[in-house]
Enzyme design. Sequence first.
Site, PDB file in Angstrom:
ATOM      1  N   ASP A 146      42.535  46.914  30.087  1.00 21.60           N
ATOM      2  CA  ASP A 146      41.633  45.769  30.188  1.00 21.60           C
ATOM      3  C   ASP A 146      42.440  44.580  30.712  1.00 21.60           C
ATOM      4  O   ASP A 146      43.672  44.600  30.718  1.00 21.60           O
ATOM      5  CB  ASP A 146      41.041  45.471  28.813  1.00 21.60           C
ATOM      6  CG  ASP A 146      40.064  44.310  28.842  1.00 21.60           C
ATOM      7  OD1 ASP A 146      39.338  44.178  29.842  1.00 21.60           O
ATOM      8  OD2 ASP A 146      40.037  43.532  27.874  1.00 21.60           O
ATOM      9  N   ARG A 176      45.383  30.606  40.711  1.00 24.88           N
ATOM     10  CA  ARG A 176      43.993  30.775  41.135  1.00 24.88           C
ATOM     11  C   ARG A 176      43.578  29.484  41.829  1.00 24.88           C
ATOM     12  O   ARG A 176      43.580  28.411  41.232  1.00 24.88           O
ATOM     13  CB  ARG A 176      43.111  31.055  39.927  1.00 24.88           C
ATOM     14  CG  ARG A 176      43.578  32.259  39.151  1.00 24.88           C
ATOM     15  CD  ARG A 176      42.966  32.344  37.782  1.00 24.88           C
ATOM     16  NE  ARG A 176      41.539  32.605  37.807  1.00 24.88           N
ATOM     17  CZ  ARG A 176      40.861  33.091  36.773  1.00 24.88           C
ATOM     18  NH1 ARG A 176      41.484  33.354  35.655  1.00 24.88           N
ATOM     19  NH2 ARG A 176      39.587  33.304  36.855  1.00 24.88           N
ATOM     20  N   THR A 224      37.943  45.775  34.186  1.00 22.45           N
ATOM     21  CA  THR A 224      37.575  44.521  33.535  1.00 22.45           C
ATOM     22  C   THR A 224      36.121  44.180  33.822  1.00 22.45           C
ATOM     23  O   THR A 224      35.567  44.599  34.843  1.00 22.45           O
ATOM     24  CB  THR A 224      38.482  43.372  34.023  1.00 22.45           C
ATOM     25  OG1 THR A 224      38.048  42.145  33.451  1.00 22.45           O
ATOM     26  CG2 THR A 224      38.449  43.251  35.534  1.00 22.45           C
ATOM     27  N   ASP A 241      35.303  41.099  34.206  1.00 19.77           N
ATOM     28  CA  ASP A 241      35.394  39.783  34.819  1.00 19.77           C
ATOM     29  C   ASP A 241      35.054  39.840  36.305  1.00 19.77           C
ATOM     30  O   ASP A 241      34.861  40.896  36.882  1.00 19.77           O
ATOM     31  CB  ASP A 241      36.805  39.218  34.622  1.00 19.77           C
ATOM     32  CG  ASP A 241      36.770  37.716  34.386  1.00 19.77           C
ATOM     33  OD1 ASP A 241      35.804  37.076  34.846  1.00 19.77           O
ATOM     34  OD2 ASP A 241      37.696  37.186  33.752  1.00 19.77           O
TER      35      ASP A 241
END
Length: 1132
Positions: A464, A682, A762, A764
């Site tokens: 994960d 990011r 994931t 996300d």
Amino acid sequence: MADQIPLYPVRNVAAAAANRKRAAYYSAAGPGPGADWHSRYQLEDESAHLDEMPLMMSEEGFENEESDYHTLPRARIMQRKRGLEWFVCDGWKFLCTSCCDWLINICQRKKELKARTVWLGCPEKCEEKHPKNSIKNQKYNVFTFIPGVLYEQFKFFLNLYFLIISCSQFVPALKIGYLYTYWAPLGFVLAVTMMREAIDEFRRFQRDKEVNSQLYSKLTVRGKVQVKSSDIQVGDLIIVEKVDEFLIYFRPIFTSSCFIRTDQLDGETDWKLKVAVSCTQRLPALGDLFSISAYVYAQKPQLDIHSFEGTFTREDSDPPIHESLSIENTLWASTIVASGTVIGVVIYTGKETRSVMNTSNPKNKVGLLDLELNRLTKALFLALVALSVVMVTLQGFVGPWYRNLFRFLLLFSYIIPISLRVNLDMGKAVYGWMMMRDENIPGTVVRTSTIPEELGRLVYLLTDKTGTLTQNEMVFKRLHLGTVSYGADTMDEIQSHVRDSYAQMHSQAGGNNAGSTPPRKAQSSAPKVRKSVSSRIHEAVKAIVLCHNVTPVYESRAGVSGETEFAEADQDFSDENRTYQASSPDEVALVQWTESVGLTLVSRDLTSMQLKTPGGQVLSFCILQLFPFTSESKRMGIIVRDESTAEITFYMKGADVAMSTIVQYNDWLEEECGNMAREGLRTLVVAKKSLTEEQYQDFESRYTQAKLSMHDRTLKVAAVIESLEREMELLCLTGVEDQLQADVRPTLEMLRNAGIKVWMLTGDKLETATCVAQSSRLVPRTQDTHIFRRVTSRGEAHLELNAFRRKHDCALVISGDSLEVCLKYYEHEFMELACQCPAVVCCRCSPTQKACIVTLLQQHTGRRTCAIGDGGNDVSMIQAADCGIGIEGKEGRQASLAADFSITQFRHVGRLLMVHGRNSYKRSAALGQFVMHRGLIISTMQAVFSSVFYFASVPLYQGFLMVGYATVYTMFPVFSLVLDQDVKPEMAMLYPELYKDLTKGRSLSFKTFLIWVLISIYQGGILMYGALVLFESEFVHVVAISFTALVLTELLMVALTIRTWHWLMVVAEFLSLGCYVSSLAFLNEYFDFTFITTVTFLWKVSAITVVSCLPLYVLKYLRRKLSPPSYCKLTS
């Protein structure tokens, strides 16, 4: 208008899905009887000739070809074995499993899931009976415990064989020795197993009882009452703080909305906004919920956690009120209300909740080593039968030969030692104890003690992201304005610029009572001049603090009171009590950073926003439009009006790939985005555009008209928004770092060097998952990454897979939707391509998809898989893997409790695999083969003895000699092999490449097994023939000489096998030797005491023992000198 919208029955959806499956089937069938059906069920987005142009799977097809479709042979399909070979290999198992599944389906018919009508606060009005709201993780009940445990034990060939052998001793004609020599070991094995299973089952029962007894507040006509979680029913009104049932809530206590956390459901720790049903907000008191006549119509229970369809109807109003319900109105089980208290009606309970439906049933995991030993046991059984048949044949089939055959089977039964299972189970318990006692990985818990060897055989590690690789804590790291860049050490400069700019604006506003609108007009007509750094920083910070969906929250001083109507008066609005809620931790990090430089978001609702300047002045902005972030657009925008100046500004931020074509021309954005990405940051590009009142009114009218469109609404809305996204002013580039767990990068590097392929699964977003994969070095800097574009049909998947096939040695990033389409049509081809990738990232995966990926890896590769996670959404993946590891973290203990091994940090995986996985596998392999050797050598001696004495089926050793040989005489030294190690832990961690040899299974194979068989035959023959040659007149001397030499040989062979000595090993050797010597005085029935005390006995025993062991010692020395194993080269 809502009552005019038809609610389509669920059966139509099911029929559509069936038609799609039927279309896929007939399209794959090719020409034949079903070809005329193809036109009826053909999907609009698929090419009719797709089957004639299958996915290319060979390099030759790419040469000198421009088309993505190639006429090549069909993909390889595993050919099933048929006939007798199929039945012998897997057919009998398949038939038994099919029959058992059929019986289970007959006994436990699943109830058909249907849509439901739920009346508020009236469970008794439910038309159908719904499941009880309780969880049950137990494997057995009172009636099935003993049969279930016995089945699990006797499904192994080893135990079933010994059960048959033990039962045969009740037949007088077949009786060889004493009953206890057969039943005592078997009873001990079953007793230990049942005791262990009973303890594990009791612990599961206690955990279930604790969860089911959790108390909740239920709203009734008489007020609030406390009820257990297991007593909650569909239709109950529950006051929720921590959600453990599926709820649709109607009336939050304080506001009409709240935030929830879904980390236990989908792995995302971002807070999500949920909105209440509006008509219930107008009720003056809680008790009025029972005075209205209202119900909820909800869709049937399903797996999808990202969608919900339903309606809310109030019948007692004129006209009746109808409101549509969506995912924004729901709170799922295993989610948590982040702040405040809400009231909801229970819609789904128990096994119909999304979290339970996405959780697979736990399976009894069997290690690969156990399966390999089981195969070797079957080979030994075939050898046993063959040896018995040879004996009967040489005997000439005289007399009742079938009885003699069975007696020979009993005599040679020690070829398959029952102590093998006992030693291995006890060894596994020791390995688990060592893991939990390791000071380098504190907090480690072994919850499944039967598969520690699996940690040493892993090829795929599926992990994960949130909470496993990352801490999910965002930190603002970089602000770039094009000509100047600010990092963590220069943030004080930004703070001073912001403070000075707002102080200057405040002084100008104080000296100009006419307001700021006229100067704005004058400025707009002035020639464009280059802005100062201070003004650019001011605009960038202002854009960052306005363009988001963050909401500041202030907790009450005295806790939450459900009855007070003035709870807001108790709230503390100081800076210390303020926390931020948002659907993305990136946005929280940005707003927290603006607060640190002086510009603070103090309040926000659906229509307005207030900021506080460094001087304490409050600025108010009206939110005119909000365009949320989507995976397709990769950006979000907001239109606000400054209430002090009436200026209308459109702010937008997003990924560089989406914003680069929107902002004005520049020569630095692409380069700086690349630089930040290489640092693992990011990035977000921030831009703005000033709008006049006329421009905004024109946009609003077109936007409203597009939203009311009934055809192509999404495309029309996007087109209107894009009309604004032109020539926007680039303000800044931000860099945010997602804090990784400690030592994640060196741990992933270690796993990669060990030959373990790491896949990240994931829930996300794709951008976030890609960034974390790069920052954590899951995908190395020099590695190319292929982002699999979104596909929705078979044709698109066909084209994209062909495009991906052209890439070589690159990591794959794919979303859950695209993955589902690829697996539906091209499962074999996709898995073959994905398994060749050095790393794979799957984003937007549901819990069920994670488990499906694990299962597919096991089926297509046959390799051992390990899943590691920390949230409730990882439980299915952990249980499906061959080895599951749970991390105790911020997302609770659900994954930790469901896992086979529990750790506290991801970096502990390295030592768990490299050290403990290696030792467990190596030790169990040596222990298992040595126990087999112990049985083979005595069976060889029995065969030689019977051959010499005219093939008589008479036992060589009887009674206590056989029991003592398998227990007190040799058990301690043999079991001390669980302390052996070939490589020191520091060396195993320093050279993870040593782990690659373990995955090849060379420590336990048919080759090593045959070597031990030859050793056993050689030593057994030497011991028996030597004793027969040297015995003098009495048969009892043969027993004394051969048995003593046998015990000494076993002790010396243990010493020969050991690679690293431990003081307990020395104690075990001398303890066993002492036990044997001391017992000689009590074994008058078998030994002549006067003979065994003579010098003649000692030299004969010594001579036989030296001849049986010395050649093996010489061979071992020569092998280590001429062809040393890899670990010996390192240690030397």
